[in-house]
Enzyme design. Structure first.
Site, PDB file in Angstrom:
ATOM      1  N   ARG A 172       0.869  -1.180   0.000  1.00 19.69           N
ATOM      2  CA  ARG A 172       0.000   0.000   0.000  1.00 19.69           C
ATOM      3  C   ARG A 172       0.903   1.226   0.000  1.00 19.69           C
ATOM      4  NH1 ARG A 172       2.362   1.978   3.791  1.00 19.69           N
ATOM      5  NH2 ARG A 172       0.816   3.625   3.750  1.00 19.69           N
ATOM      6  N   GLY A 173       0.257   2.394  -0.137  1.00 18.75           N
ATOM      7  CA  GLY A 173       1.036   3.626  -0.289  1.00 18.75           C
ATOM      8  C   GLY A 173       1.120   3.920  -1.776  1.00 18.75           C
ATOM      9  N   ARG A 229      -7.625  -0.307  -6.816  1.00 16.93           N
ATOM     10  CA  ARG A 229      -7.877   0.778  -5.856  1.00 16.93           C
ATOM     11  C   ARG A 229      -8.038   2.081  -6.651  1.00 16.93           C
ATOM     12  NH1 ARG A 229      -4.260   1.073  -0.620  1.00 16.93           N
ATOM     13  NH2 ARG A 229      -6.170   2.015   0.162  1.00 16.93           N
ATOM     14  N   GLN A 278      -1.958   2.250   9.903  1.00 17.20           N
ATOM     15  CA  GLN A 278      -0.656   2.408   9.234  1.00 17.20           C
ATOM     16  C   GLN A 278       0.337   3.166  10.120  1.00 17.20           C
ATOM     17  OE1 GLN A 278      -3.610   2.983   7.806  1.00 17.20           O
ATOM     18  NE2 GLN A 278      -3.589   2.670   5.609  1.00 17.20           N
ATOM     19  N   ASP A 299      -2.183  10.931  -2.033  1.00 14.46           N
ATOM     20  CA  ASP A 299      -2.573   9.897  -3.003  1.00 14.46           C
ATOM     21  C   ASP A 299      -2.940  10.489  -4.359  1.00 14.46           C
ATOM     22  OD1 ASP A 299      -3.147   8.624  -0.199  1.00 14.46           O
ATOM     23  OD2 ASP A 299      -2.800   7.035  -1.648  1.00 14.46           O
ATOM     24  N   ASN A 318      -5.629  12.281   0.671  1.00 12.73           N
ATOM     25  CA  ASN A 318      -4.689  11.449   1.436  1.00 12.73           C
ATOM     26  C   ASN A 318      -5.517  10.649   2.435  1.00 12.73           C
ATOM     27  OD1 ASN A 318      -1.945  10.627   2.041  1.00 12.73           O
ATOM     28  ND2 ASN A 318      -2.198  11.686   3.982  1.00 12.73           N
ATOM     29  N   LYS A 319      -4.840   9.854   3.220  1.00 12.70           N
ATOM     30  CA  LYS A 319      -5.498   8.961   4.172  1.00 12.70           C
ATOM     31  C   LYS A 319      -6.578   9.666   4.981  1.00 12.70           C
ATOM     32  CE  LYS A 319      -5.115   5.536   4.448  1.00 12.70           C
ATOM     33  NZ  LYS A 319      -6.078   4.639   3.750  1.00 12.70           N
TER      34      LYS A 319
HETATM   35  O1  MRU Z   1      -4.517   3.138   2.117  1.00 17.22           O
HETATM   36  P1  MRU Z   1      -3.041   3.375   2.011  1.00 17.22           P
HETATM   37  O2  MRU Z   1      -2.260   2.833   3.144  1.00 17.22           O
HETATM   38  O3  MRU Z   1      -2.504   2.942   0.674  1.00 17.22           O
HETATM   39  O4  MRU Z   1      -2.916   4.957   2.080  1.00 17.22           O
HETATM   40  C1  MRU Z   1      -1.634   5.522   2.069  1.00 17.22           C
HETATM   41  C2  MRU Z   1      -1.622   6.996   2.209  1.00 17.22           C
HETATM   42  O5  MRU Z   1      -2.646   7.630   2.349  1.00 17.22           O
HETATM   43  C3  MRU Z   1      -0.305   7.664   2.066  1.00 17.22           C
HETATM   44  O6  MRU Z   1      -0.233   8.818   2.840  1.00 17.22           O
HETATM   45  C4  MRU Z   1      -0.064   8.046   0.591  1.00 17.22           C
HETATM   46  O7  MRU Z   1      -0.302   6.954  -0.233  1.00 17.22           O
HETATM   47  C5  MRU Z   1       1.311   8.548   0.355  1.00 17.22           C
HETATM   48  S1  MRU Z   1       2.520   7.293   0.523  1.00 17.22           S
HETATM   49  C6  MRU Z   1       4.037   7.947   0.175  1.00 17.22           C
END
Ligand code: MRU
Length: 342
Positions: A44-45, A87, A194, A235, A245-246
């Site tokens: 993820r990320g 995703r 996370q 994201d 973002n998250k």
């Molecule tokens: O759902 P995730 O864990 O993929 O979400 C990740 C995030 O929101 C991160 O902040 C984003 O992807 C940047 S990672 C360098």
């Protein structure tokens, strides 16, 4: 700490659902397994899923055993679609898949074996470039960090979310490497945790002082003056600077503004979606209710309770002090500073 390795035709992913209590390398031998690993958040990320997707296409196309080039390109489009369907929010996934597909199409006059090689080389190039980008984000971002800053971060935008070094955590790493005595507050980041599981783990491994807090404690620490700045990853960034973002990032940004604390986004230019004018156009992924009602196998909430689980939110550009990219620091008005990157 790299979350992925491509070796002998196999993509090995550190299983991020099991960290930090178990280090298990999950092996993907087929593109379907790669797509599943992205959907199930084994990887993820935003940048990490982009590069994983590129390797997924390389694995899928390497398994193509026929000699007809039209069939080869049909299969390429099919695999690209399957991987894109995993995703919806992080633009890096779409950017990476399109980049690999375009590279193959540009070389369509070559032999199938040569195109297969070109696809893999492109994935490997993206892997290397991601680490270089993160180092640059770190260098630029370090200029914004004071010698004894306490930095609040959300989710995990570290090595584990990229091919190494990280974006938001890249800035923190660069400041630490420059001898600044920075400290970090890591939000636990419900529901997938996370922050608790990955950010706290990464920073602890690197000897960077980190304090874990629950998401609802951030405002308290801001108000009593214990946070000097916030840095998160992204994201998808719209052309006007609105940033997905998250989930929980928006809340933090509003709290930061209320408390006069700078709020920085750290992300490579590949996270900017130049096609969309504002954050209203960003599709927000809604995930399984089980992530909210359970922690791993442990049930917390009553059976059958109604749940909402958006995985991301959009922070309007007006709450963002600066966007730290691999091509420099962008300041408002973002419509202008982002346009200059095109
Ligand atoms: O759902 P995730 O864990 O993929 O979400 C990740 C995030 O929101 C991160 O902040 C984003 O992807 C940047 S990672 C360098």
């Amino acid at each position: 700490m790299r979350p992925l390795y491509f070796e002998n035709g196999v993509l090995k992913l550190i299983d991020q659902t099991k960290l930090p209590t178990e280090t298990h390398w999950h092996q993907c031998h087929t593109y379907q397994q790669v797509a599943e690993a992205i959907r199930d958040m084994i990887v993820r990320g935003a940048p990490a899923i982009g590069v994983t997707a590129a390797y997924g296409i390389a694995i899928g196309m390497n398994a193509f055993s026929e000699t007809n080039k039209d069939l080869f390109f049909n299969e390429l489009q099919h695999i690209a679609k399957v991987i894109k369907n995993t995703r919806p929010t992080a633009v890096n996934l779409f950017w990476a898949v399109d980049r690999v597909v375009n590279r193959a199409v540009e070389n369509s006059d070559k032999s199938i074996d040569e195109i297969k090689k070109i696809i893999l080389q492109e994935a490997q190039r993206m892997d290397r470039e991601d680490v270089e980008s993160n180092r640059k984000i770190g260098e630029f971002g370090n200029q914004l960090i004071h010698p004894k800053d306490t930095i609040l971060t959300h989710c995990n935008a570290g090595s584990l979310a990229t091919c190494d070094y990280g974006t938001a955590l890249g800035v923190i790493r660069a400041a630490h490497e420059a001898g600044k005595e920075v400290q970090v507050f890591a939000d636990e980041t419900r529901p997938y945790l996370q922050g608790a599981r990955l950010t706290a783990y990464e920073l602890k491994e690197d000897g960077i002082p980190v304090t874990l807090i629950c998401d609802n404690m951030a405002g308290h620490f801001m108000r009593i003056g214990e946070v000097n700045c916030c840095i998160t990853g992204a994201d998808r960034i719209a052309a006007n600077g609105d940033t997905a973002n998250k989930i929980g990032t928006y809340t933090l940004a509003v709290l930061a503004k209320e408390n006069n604390i700078p709020f920085y986004i750290a992300a490579p230019v590949s996270t900017i979606d130049f096609q969309i004018q504002s954050g209203n156009e960003i599709v927000i992924e809604e995930r399984n209710s089980r992530e909210v009602t359970h922690i791993r196998e442990h049930q917390l909430a009553p059976e059958g309770v109604k749940v909402r689980n958006p995985a991301f939110d959009v922070t309007p550009a007006r709450y963002i002090t600066a966007i730290i990219t691999d091509r420099g620091i962008l300041y408002p008005p973002f419509v202008e500073s982002i346009k200059k990157l095109k």
